[in-house]
Design a protein around this motif. Sequence first.
Motif, PDB file in Angstrom:
ATOM      1  N   ASP A  65     -37.265  38.636  -8.957  1.00 43.77           N
ATOM      2  CA  ASP A  65     -37.540  38.351  -7.446  1.00 43.77           C
ATOM      3  C   ASP A  65     -39.121  38.179  -7.681  1.00 43.77           C
ATOM      4  O   ASP A  65     -39.638  37.630  -6.790  1.00 43.77           O
ATOM      5  CB  ASP A  65     -37.186  39.808  -6.501  1.00 43.77           C
ATOM      6  CG  ASP A  65     -36.105  40.196  -7.024  1.00 43.77           C
ATOM      7  OD1 ASP A  65     -35.355  39.230  -5.446  1.00 43.77           O
ATOM      8  OD2 ASP A  65     -35.398  40.633  -7.250  1.00 43.77           O
ATOM      9  N   LEU A  66     -39.541  38.848  -8.386  1.00 48.93           N
ATOM     10  CA  LEU A  66     -41.078  38.382  -9.359  1.00 48.93           C
ATOM     11  C   LEU A  66     -41.728  38.833 -10.135  1.00 48.93           C
ATOM     12  O   LEU A  66     -40.815  38.883 -11.146  1.00 48.93           O
ATOM     13  CB  LEU A  66     -42.015  39.369  -8.602  1.00 48.93           C
ATOM     14  CG  LEU A  66     -43.237  39.947  -8.072  1.00 48.93           C
ATOM     15  CD1 LEU A  66     -43.823  38.933  -7.932  1.00 48.93           C
ATOM     16  CD2 LEU A  66     -43.905  41.460  -8.042  1.00 48.93           C
ATOM     17  N   ASP A  75     -44.836  31.057  -6.076  1.00 54.17           N
ATOM     18  CA  ASP A  75     -43.927  32.380  -4.675  1.00 54.17           C
ATOM     19  C   ASP A  75     -43.576  32.727  -5.556  1.00 54.17           C
ATOM     20  O   ASP A  75     -43.278  34.093  -4.676  1.00 54.17           O
ATOM     21  CB  ASP A  75     -42.707  31.747  -3.767  1.00 54.17           C
ATOM     22  CG  ASP A  75     -43.564  30.120  -2.645  1.00 54.17           C
ATOM     23  OD1 ASP A  75     -44.532  30.989  -2.353  1.00 54.17           O
ATOM     24  OD2 ASP A  75     -43.267  29.774  -2.035  1.00 54.17           O
ATOM     25  N   ARG A  76     -42.806  33.183  -6.749  1.00 57.59           N
ATOM     26  CA  ARG A  76     -42.247  34.224  -7.482  1.00 57.59           C
ATOM     27  C   ARG A  76     -43.060  33.817  -8.765  1.00 57.59           C
ATOM     28  O   ARG A  76     -43.274  35.794  -9.162  1.00 57.59           O
ATOM     29  CB  ARG A  76     -40.849  33.454  -8.263  1.00 57.59           C
ATOM     30  CG  ARG A  76     -40.726  34.390  -9.041  1.00 57.59           C
ATOM     31  CD  ARG A  76     -39.437  34.159  -9.700  1.00 57.59           C
ATOM     32  NE  ARG A  76     -39.590  32.535 -10.748  1.00 57.59           N
ATOM     33  CZ  ARG A  76     -40.182  32.649 -11.648  1.00 57.59           C
ATOM     34  NH1 ARG A  76     -40.307  33.513 -12.630  1.00 57.59           N
ATOM     35  NH2 ARG A  76     -39.769  31.684 -12.557  1.00 57.59           N
ATOM     36  N   GLY A  87     -47.767  44.581  -3.188  1.00 56.65           N
ATOM     37  CA  GLY A  87     -47.875  43.219  -2.107  1.00 56.65           C
ATOM     38  C   GLY A  87     -46.951  42.613  -1.936  1.00 56.65           C
ATOM     39  O   GLY A  87     -46.842  42.007  -0.415  1.00 56.65           O
ATOM     40  N   ARG A  88     -46.325  42.814  -3.074  1.00 58.91           N
ATOM     41  CA  ARG A  88     -45.649  41.638  -2.975  1.00 58.91           C
ATOM     42  C   ARG A  88     -43.656  41.879  -2.877  1.00 58.91           C
ATOM     43  O   ARG A  88     -42.900  40.469  -2.541  1.00 58.91           O
ATOM     44  CB  ARG A  88     -45.308  40.482  -4.795  1.00 58.91           C
ATOM     45  CG  ARG A  88     -46.671  40.281  -4.606  1.00 58.91           C
ATOM     46  CD  ARG A  88     -46.715  38.934  -3.619  1.00 58.91           C
ATOM     47  NE  ARG A  88     -46.146  37.956  -3.450  1.00 58.91           N
ATOM     48  CZ  ARG A  88     -45.831  36.556  -4.796  1.00 58.91           C
ATOM     49  NH1 ARG A  88     -47.176  36.174  -5.157  1.00 58.91           N
ATOM     50  NH2 ARG A  88     -44.874  35.924  -4.707  1.00 58.91           N
ATOM     51  N   VAL A 119     -50.166  44.056  -7.257  1.00 55.16           N
ATOM     52  CA  VAL A 119     -49.489  43.078  -7.354  1.00 55.16           C
ATOM     53  C   VAL A 119     -47.840  43.549  -6.362  1.00 55.16           C
ATOM     54  O   VAL A 119     -47.775  43.226  -5.991  1.00 55.16           O
ATOM     55  CB  VAL A 119     -49.133  42.153  -8.042  1.00 55.16           C
ATOM     56  CG1 VAL A 119     -48.302  41.182  -7.945  1.00 55.16           C
ATOM     57  CG2 VAL A 119     -50.588  41.466  -8.529  1.00 55.16           C
ATOM     58  N   VAL A 141     -47.046  35.965 -10.665  1.00 56.14           N
ATOM     59  CA  VAL A 141     -48.435  35.812 -10.225  1.00 56.14           C
ATOM     60  C   VAL A 141     -49.440  36.101 -11.107  1.00 56.14           C
ATOM     61  O   VAL A 141     -48.762  37.140 -12.081  1.00 56.14           O
ATOM     62  CB  VAL A 141     -47.464  37.661  -9.303  1.00 56.14           C
ATOM     63  CG1 VAL A 141     -49.981  37.361  -8.659  1.00 56.14           C
ATOM     64  CG2 VAL A 141     -47.510  36.644  -7.998  1.00 56.14           C
TER      65      VAL A 141
END
Length: 212
Positions: free
Chosen positions: A128-129, A179-180, A203-204, A200, A182
């Motif tokens: 997801d991140l 988008d994934r 926020g994400r 981060v 950071v």
Amino acid sequence: MKENGIFITFEGPDGAGKTTIINLIAKELNDVLLTREPGGIEIAEQIRRVILDKENTAMDSRTEALLYAAARRQHLIEKVKPALEEGKIVLCDRFVDSSLAYQGYARGLGMDEVYAINEFAIEDLMPDLTIYFDIEPELGITRISKNKGREVNRLDLENLDFHRKVREGYQLLMERFPDRIVRIDASGTVDEVFENTLNVMRGRIANIRPLS
């Protein structure tokens, strides 16, 4: 299928300090699974020992890429997917992006070719991140040499040009998956990098459990 879990991966060149930060992050979360690649479960840890053994200098680049994918598959099926299906937050120290940067780009195998190997292994289950800890290779290598308690493995023994290519590979991945992935500046103090990473995540990941 992630169900209600959240899958967060941490990436970066050697010496970026991601393992330190991921351990600090894990202490801030509830219902969390902290794991790593290659490894995390016994079969994958056995493969890790083969991959990173300093004596295995004859290992072919494609063999290396296939071993990483094999370890990743077993780890995913045995540990990561069950945790996600239980609704846990999974924090993973390295995932598929490492293979793309190290074997795909730095080894010259091709990112698309290495992704194809891993696509078979992960069955479209992507994070997801992804938090990428960025650092100049020279600084990363200096940190490794100063950290006497750190595991020194076969990849640490690569020359500076290799580590520069790894960083270039990650930069290309940031462009491909904006988008994934950071970016976090990993050249600061542990406290600075830790706080920036928490920000981060706040926020994400909209539905992440409250951080303490």
